[in-house]
Design a protein around this motif. Structure first.
Motif, PDB file in Angstrom:
ATOM      1  N   ASN A 136       0.868  -1.172   0.000  1.00 36.59           N
ATOM      2  CA  ASN A 136       0.000   0.000   0.000  1.00 36.59           C
ATOM      3  C   ASN A 136       0.906   1.224   0.000  1.00 36.59           C
ATOM      4  O   ASN A 136       1.433   1.624   1.033  1.00 36.59           O
ATOM      5  N   GLY A 137       1.073   1.820  -1.176  1.00 32.03           N
ATOM      6  CA  GLY A 137       1.903   3.014  -1.317  1.00 32.03           C
ATOM      7  C   GLY A 137       1.094   4.292  -1.308  1.00 32.03           C
ATOM      8  O   GLY A 137       1.603   5.349  -1.710  1.00 32.03           O
ATOM      9  N   SER A 138      -0.159   4.243  -0.853  1.00 33.43           N
ATOM     10  CA  SER A 138      -1.012   5.425  -0.806  1.00 33.43           C
ATOM     11  C   SER A 138      -0.647   6.314   0.378  1.00 33.43           C
ATOM     12  O   SER A 138      -0.085   5.852   1.370  1.00 33.43           O
ATOM     13  N   ASN A 139      -1.001   7.574   0.274  1.00 36.42           N
ATOM     14  CA  ASN A 139      -0.713   8.515   1.350  1.00 36.42           C
ATOM     15  C   ASN A 139      -1.561   8.245   2.588  1.00 36.42           C
ATOM     16  O   ASN A 139      -1.059   8.304   3.711  1.00 36.42           O
ATOM     17  N   SER A 140      -2.857   8.006   2.398  1.00 33.49           N
ATOM     18  CA  SER A 140      -3.769   7.888   3.541  1.00 33.49           C
ATOM     19  C   SER A 140      -4.737   6.717   3.441  1.00 33.49           C
ATOM     20  O   SER A 140      -5.315   6.333   4.457  1.00 33.49           O
ATOM     21  N   ARG A 141      -4.942   6.178   2.268  1.00 35.93           N
ATOM     22  CA  ARG A 141      -6.012   5.190   2.069  1.00 35.93           C
ATOM     23  C   ARG A 141      -5.613   3.801   2.566  1.00 35.93           C
ATOM     24  O   ARG A 141      -4.480   3.352   2.367  1.00 35.93           O
ATOM     25  N   THR A 142      -6.573   3.132   3.209  1.00 35.78           N
ATOM     26  CA  THR A 142      -6.421   1.740   3.623  1.00 35.78           C
ATOM     27  C   THR A 142      -7.254   0.860   2.694  1.00 35.78           C
ATOM     28  O   THR A 142      -8.353   1.247   2.280  1.00 35.78           O
ATOM     29  N   TYR A 143      -6.736  -0.316   2.364  1.00 36.92           N
ATOM     30  CA  TYR A 143      -7.421  -1.238   1.464  1.00 36.92           C
ATOM     31  C   TYR A 143      -7.836  -2.500   2.232  1.00 36.92           C
ATOM     32  O   TYR A 143      -7.117  -2.983   3.114  1.00 36.92           O
ATOM     33  N   LYS A 144      -8.995  -3.003   1.871  1.00 42.91           N
ATOM     34  CA  LYS A 144      -9.494  -4.283   2.378  1.00 42.91           C
ATOM     35  C   LYS A 144      -9.498  -5.241   1.195  1.00 42.91           C
ATOM     36  O   LYS A 144     -10.474  -5.356   0.460  1.00 42.91           O
ATOM     37  N   LEU A 145      -8.355  -5.889   0.978  1.00 42.40           N
ATOM     38  CA  LEU A 145      -8.159  -6.690  -0.226  1.00 42.40           C
ATOM     39  C   LEU A 145      -8.990  -7.962  -0.187  1.00 42.40           C
ATOM     40  O   LEU A 145      -8.919  -8.746   0.769  1.00 42.40           O
TER      41      LEU A 145
END
Length: 368
Positions: A136-145
């Motif tokens: 996860n190289g995003s600044n703020s976002r979390t992922y639910k893969l």
């Protein structure tokens, strides 16, 4: 700018601390020996107040570390060992990147999802087993893969490398800076079939912001099975052993060092304090070689103002000892808890609203 080697155990002079930012036109040599176990690590800039926009514009990348222990395992290799960097971005009418600091609470959230720099990403696959490494190289976002057809996620690795054994989850949570490695078995899928990698909906807390709020559901990538190949690999029952720390062996086993998250005067605080370039409080001094237990707390303020937070500790790999959630956060927590993988080495974790997490870490091998 500076370079932080996220997850690697490096000397202080090579860690990329904001005070060591390199001025424009100058240079700096980072020298260190990689002593980490095999795993998926990464690097990114770390100057004070400039990390976000610099990462957003591309100053980041992966570091794949291998070793003999990992090489002895029957895992996918070569073209079947595939890294994926997931990021969210925003574009203007001319297809140029747009960046702002975003909501003061939520940070920057884009409305386009990129995989390895490509929107609407598609991966061409054979009828084989793959090792997918996700960052996860995003600044703020979390992922639910999660897989679009409901197949379980078979997690084989986290921030600090392979787990002791594969962990089956209905989905896998991935906060900013976290990594997860997945065993993706496509060997029994038919030619022409398609598997969609999604970020499933969850409740991140906070007020929500942007056209694609954190916790919204969306497609990330399509995996298209377009060619047959014979597969001989089977999922190993065990991977690499990890000796678990014992909380009773920590020098502060009965008195954890605590770090409480709060929000005041338009900024996030730890223990009521903002970042100081050279300031050190008594709670920020540890002894080289000691095993300590730390407790991160995300319980301050009104429940509606609390939100998910990623937390990263430099220069160590830690083990998550326990997580507890209060009554006000239980509903949000239930939307993510099935995808937490805490059995491996970690350098980053997500902390939900109303949650406390105790971690065990040894301060070794570098002072600083």
């Amino acid at each position: 700018t500076s370079v932080h080697w996220h997850g690697l155990l490096v000397p202080e002079a090579a860690d990329g601390h904001p005070r060591d930012a390199v001025p424009s036109g100058a240079d700096y040599d980072y020298e260190f020996t990689v002593i980490n176990r095999a795993g998926t690590y990464w690097f990114h800039p770390h100057p004070d107040l400039r990390t976000g926009p610099q990462v957003y514009r591309g100053l980041a990348g992966l570091l794949i570390v291998s070793d003999t222990e990992e090489a002895a395992l029957p895992l996918p290799r070569g073209e079947f060992d595939v890294p994926f960097v997931i990021q969210d971005r925003r574009f203007d009418a001319g297809n140029q990147l747009l960046y702002d600091t975003g909501d003061m609470m939520s940070g920057f959230l884009g409305d386009r999802i990129l995989v390895n720099g490509r929107p609407d990403a598609t991966f061409s696959a054979a009828t084989r087993v793959y090792r997918f490494r996700f960052l996860n190289g995003s600044n703020s976002r979390t992922y639910k893969l999660g897989w679009g057809d409901g197949s379980p996620m078979i997690v084989i690795g986290s921030d600090g490398g392979l787990l002791p054994a594969p962990a089956e989850r209905p989905y896998a949570m991935l906060g900013p800076g976290e990594r997860v490695e997945v065993w993706a078995d496509l060997s029994h899928r038919s030619i022409g079939s398609e598997l969609i990698l999604k970020s499933l909906a969850f409740t991140a807390g906070g007020m929500g912001s942007g056209t694609l709020p954190d916790g919204a559901g969306f497609d990330i990538m399509r995996v298209t099975v377009d060619r047959p190949q014979t597969e001989t690999l089977t999922l190993p029952a065990t991977l690499t052993p990890i000796t678990r720390y014992r909380i009773e062996d920590a020098v502060n086993s009965t008195n954890p060092r605590t770090f409480a998250i709060s929000f005041a005067t338009g900024q996030w605080l730890l223990n009521g304090l903002t970042f100081e370039m050279n300031g050190i409080t008594p709670n920020e001094i540890v002894q080289l070689g000691d095993l300590e237990v730390w407790e991160f707390q995300n319980t301050s303020g009104m429940p509606m103002m609390q939100m998910l937070h990623p937390l990263h500790v430099h220069a160590v790999q830690f083990q998550i000892y326990e997580r507890t959630i209060n009554a006000s956060g239980a509903g949000n927590y239930a939307t993510v808890s099935g995808g937490l993988v805490d059995s491996g080495w970690k350098d980053t974790l997500i902390l939900m609203p109303g949650e406390r997490a105790k971690v065990l870490m040894r301060f070794w091998p570098h002072p600083g």
